[in-house]
Scaffold this motif. Sequence first.
Motif, short mmCIF file in Angstrom:
data_model
loop_
_atom_site.label_atom_id
_atom_site.label_comp_id
_atom_site.label_asym_id
_atom_site.label_seq_id
_atom_site.Cartn_x
_atom_site.Cartn_y
_atom_site.Cartn_z
N PRO A 52 0.78 -1.25 0.00
CA PRO A 52 0.00 0.00 0.00
C PRO A 52 0.80 1.29 0.00
N ILE A 53 2.13 1.20 0.06
CA ILE A 53 2.93 2.42 0.17
C ILE A 53 4.30 2.20 -0.46
N SER A 54 4.84 3.25 -1.06
CA SER A 54 6.17 3.15 -1.67
C SER A 54 7.25 3.26 -0.60
N THR A 55 8.45 2.84 -0.97
CA THR A 55 9.57 2.91 -0.02
C THR A 55 9.80 4.34 0.48
N PRO A 56 9.92 5.34 -0.41
CA PRO A 56 10.18 6.70 0.08
C PRO A 56 9.09 7.22 1.03
N ASP A 57 7.83 6.97 0.67
CA ASP A 57 6.74 7.45 1.52
C ASP A 57 6.73 6.74 2.87
N PHE A 58 7.05 5.45 2.85
CA PHE A 58 7.10 4.68 4.09
C PHE A 58 8.21 5.23 5.00
N LEU A 59 9.38 5.46 4.42
CA LEU A 59 10.52 5.94 5.22
C LEU A 59 10.27 7.34 5.77
N ALA A 60 9.47 8.12 5.05
CA ALA A 60 9.15 9.47 5.54
C ALA A 60 8.12 9.42 6.67
N GLU A 61 7.17 8.50 6.56
CA GLU A 61 6.08 8.41 7.54
C GLU A 61 6.51 7.69 8.82
N LEU A 62 7.46 6.79 8.69
CA LEU A 62 7.88 5.95 9.82
C LEU A 62 8.29 6.77 11.06
N PRO A 63 9.18 7.77 10.91
CA PRO A 63 9.58 8.53 12.11
C PRO A 63 8.48 9.43 12.67
N VAL A 64 7.43 9.65 11.88
CA VAL A 64 6.29 10.43 12.38
C VAL A 64 5.45 9.57 13.32
N ARG A 65 5.31 8.31 12.96
CA ARG A 65 4.45 7.40 13.73
C ARG A 65 5.19 6.68 14.85
N PHE A 66 6.49 6.53 14.69
CA PHE A 66 7.27 5.79 15.69
C PHE A 66 8.47 6.63 16.11
N ARG A 67 9.38 6.04 16.84
CA ARG A 67 10.54 6.77 17.34
C ARG A 67 11.82 6.17 16.75
N GLU A 68 12.78 7.03 16.45
CA GLU A 68 14.05 6.57 15.90
C GLU A 68 15.20 7.01 16.79
N MET A 69 16.17 6.12 16.93
CA MET A 69 17.40 6.46 17.65
C MET A 69 18.49 5.51 17.21
N ASP A 70 19.66 6.05 16.97
CA ASP A 70 20.81 5.25 16.55
C ASP A 70 20.51 4.41 15.31
N GLY A 71 19.68 4.97 14.42
CA GLY A 71 19.36 4.27 13.18
C GLY A 71 18.37 3.13 13.34
N MET A 72 17.71 3.07 14.51
CA MET A 72 16.74 2.01 14.78
C MET A 72 15.37 2.60 15.10
N VAL A 73 14.33 1.83 14.81
CA VAL A 73 12.95 2.28 15.03
C VAL A 73 12.37 1.58 16.26
N PHE A 74 11.69 2.36 17.11
CA PHE A 74 11.11 1.82 18.34
C PHE A 74 9.68 2.30 18.52
N LEU A 75 8.92 1.54 19.31
CA LEU A 75 7.67 2.05 19.85
C LEU A 75 8.03 3.04 20.96
N PRO A 76 7.15 3.99 21.28
CA PRO A 76 7.50 4.99 22.31
C PRO A 76 7.97 4.38 23.63
N GLU A 77 7.24 3.36 24.09
CA GLU A 77 7.62 2.76 25.38
C GLU A 77 8.93 1.98 25.26
N GLN A 78 9.22 1.46 24.06
CA GLN A 78 10.48 0.76 23.86
C GLN A 78 11.66 1.74 23.87
#
Length: 284
Positions: A52-78
Amino acid sequence: MWDFVQTHLKQLPVIKVTNGYPQELLNIVERDPRRIYDRQASWFIRHGAMVPISTPDFLAELPVRFREMDGMVFLPEQLVEYEKARSRIPQVKQAELFVSDERSAIDWLTNFLLKRPSTRSEIHPEYIPQIGSAKRKGEIIPELDQLLEDNFLKYDGTGEVPSQIHSYLSTNHKDLRGLDKSSPALVAKAKDRWYVPDPNKAQDLEKKREKALLKEFETYKSFTGRKIKESRLEVLRAGFRAAWAAKDYQTIISIANKLPEETLQEDEKLLTLYDMALTRTEEN
């Protein structure tokens, strides 16, 4: 789709540490944004649905919905849990990567540049030894210059020094600490260093890269020989994904039949798309 990502992130370990002393946090490769995209794309394809989504759009939306640190994606509580560990164990050890194809080459460079934004002459002697016996037979890995150009940004000395480079230089060079981002001394030291872009700029780079991959895929489509002996895996993946989205199953099947068997069998993404294309063709 985002429910899938959330469930996937829940199942991944939050913290990995090395044995021995001093301990180091390990980079968890499965939390890399592109790996997460590949995983969710494979899930949709296996279930016979369009991605349902292209790679660029996914990569742009991911940090909006989740959290990133040290090049890794986390849930807020994680992320809270990870940050606590990070405060106790500040050193992050990048997972040992073997460069076997283009994707792992990009991963290696990303890990290297996250830790140390560098000039091409600094990267080259570190990178070249990584390409050796692990390289897949028949796999074309682009030259270092192309990998850098397609996936990263270079500071040309214009404007303020990017925060990624500023942080590295101010941490590792005492004489550069506390300087403004436009300081001539800092600019001079930062010039020509490659670095990992922030998510917004990464989206633009990804779109440019995807376009180039699909353009190269056209050469595979027009190939008239019996076997494609050497190929770029990233080109094949992008082309197969685009063909699947366009319901052009015959293109997937035709090119797959020209690939060496190991190229297809050793890559889950290509094999999944090929199998699904066969299924759809048989249904029709």
